[in-house]
Design an enzyme around this catalytic site. Sequence first.
Site, PDB file in Angstrom:
ATOM      1  N   ASN A 115      43.170  35.444  50.439  1.00 17.45           N
ATOM      2  CA  ASN A 115      43.278  35.239  51.874  1.00 17.45           C
ATOM      3  C   ASN A 115      44.598  34.744  52.289  1.00 17.45           C
ATOM      4  OD1 ASN A 115      40.731  36.011  51.866  1.00 17.45           O
ATOM      5  ND2 ASN A 115      39.821  34.040  51.951  1.00 17.45           N
ATOM      6  N   HIS A 132      48.318  36.652  48.192  1.00 17.56           N
ATOM      7  CA  HIS A 132      48.935  37.714  49.328  1.00 17.56           C
ATOM      8  C   HIS A 132      49.617  37.037  50.510  1.00 17.56           C
ATOM      9  CE1 HIS A 132      45.495  40.789  47.876  1.00 17.56           C
ATOM     10  NE2 HIS A 132      46.569  40.758  46.963  1.00 17.56           N
ATOM     11  N   CYS A 161      68.008  32.988  56.195  1.00 12.25           N
ATOM     12  CA  CYS A 161      67.375  31.685  55.600  1.00 12.25           C
ATOM     13  C   CYS A 161      68.175  30.483  55.719  1.00 12.25           C
ATOM     14  CB  CYS A 161      67.431  32.186  54.143  1.00 12.25           C
ATOM     15  SG  CYS A 161      66.642  30.753  53.100  1.00 12.25           S
ATOM     16  N   THR A 202      34.408  37.530  47.196  1.00 12.93           N
ATOM     17  CA  THR A 202      35.146  38.688  46.705  1.00 12.93           C
ATOM     18  C   THR A 202      34.458  39.305  45.634  1.00 12.93           C
ATOM     19  OG1 THR A 202      37.071  39.213  45.668  1.00 12.93           O
ATOM     20  CG2 THR A 202      36.673  36.930  45.308  1.00 12.93           C
ATOM     21  N   ASN A 227      28.268  35.085  46.159  1.00 15.51           N
ATOM     22  CA  ASN A 227      28.420  36.435  47.131  1.00 15.51           C
ATOM     23  C   ASN A 227      27.322  36.829  47.843  1.00 15.51           C
ATOM     24  OD1 ASN A 227      31.310  37.128  46.794  1.00 15.51           O
ATOM     25  ND2 ASN A 227      30.925  37.736  44.612  1.00 15.51           N
TER      26      ASN A 227
HETATM   27 ZN   LIG Z   1      66.866  31.839  50.999  1.00 19.11          ZN
END
Ligand SMILES: [Zn+2]
Length: 265
Positions: A115, A132, A161, A202, A227
């Site tokens: 998630n 993810h 960055c 899941t 589940n």
């Molecule tokens: Zn960087």
Amino acid sequence: MASSVQNATDAEILAAARAILDARYPIALTGAGISVESGIPPFRGPGGLWTKYGEPPMNGYQIFLADPKKAWEDRIRRQNDELWGPLKVAKPNPGHIALAELEAMGILRFLITQNVDDLHRQAGHSALAEIHGNWKLIRCIECGARFRGEEIRLDVLPPPCPKCDGLLKSDTVSFGEPIPADVLEECADHSARADLVIVAGTSATVYPAAGFAIEVKQRGGKLIEANLYESEITRICDISLRGPTGEVLPRLTAAISDLRKARLS
Ligand SMILES: [Zn+2]
């Protein structure tokens, strides 16, 4: 199909609690089912966002790389759509809290989640890998550093960055994008040590996350699932706990706590 579903019995919960207490290095793997109970629509299946709106392009990462400025503009524009809205208001549910408690008790060693919703962190979980990514984070695809959204100024797109001037993107992993190596290494490291996996919310069929649970099983470890429905993972699970994770996991944590007290006294 739902009519025949019966929630886990106390005996099943107790058996799972015993197995977890007896394990040397229990970890957990969570997926969309635990998020749905916090009001986050799933991607797949009936009512899923992809079912309704179509799957995102399978080469999303390549589209990002081809025109990062446009991808950032799209991201900013989409911030109030049907997926982002629920993410903004979602709160951890009793299932997230039960797993965080299990970690705080020193029992659950690590959590792998599929998630992106940040809810395990909001529940207080600290040792976790978001396979993810996390929708609240921004990641440098060059140096791998992660930043909270508010740390990044968006007056120039794509934003550079702050550490290395490299290209920043959402931490959520796009289709076509490799899962960041640091996350995969952490998952491999903890699952190599694990002798039990709690699979919650899941069907554990999406790789690579599924592979970590299956590998533990193949080495002789145990799988316990929490589940709502039977799924592909059920046939290889040692114990299956049926019911919403927000109900089953708190019962499990309470049973572990009671059992531990009883063993200590
Ligand atoms: Zn960087």
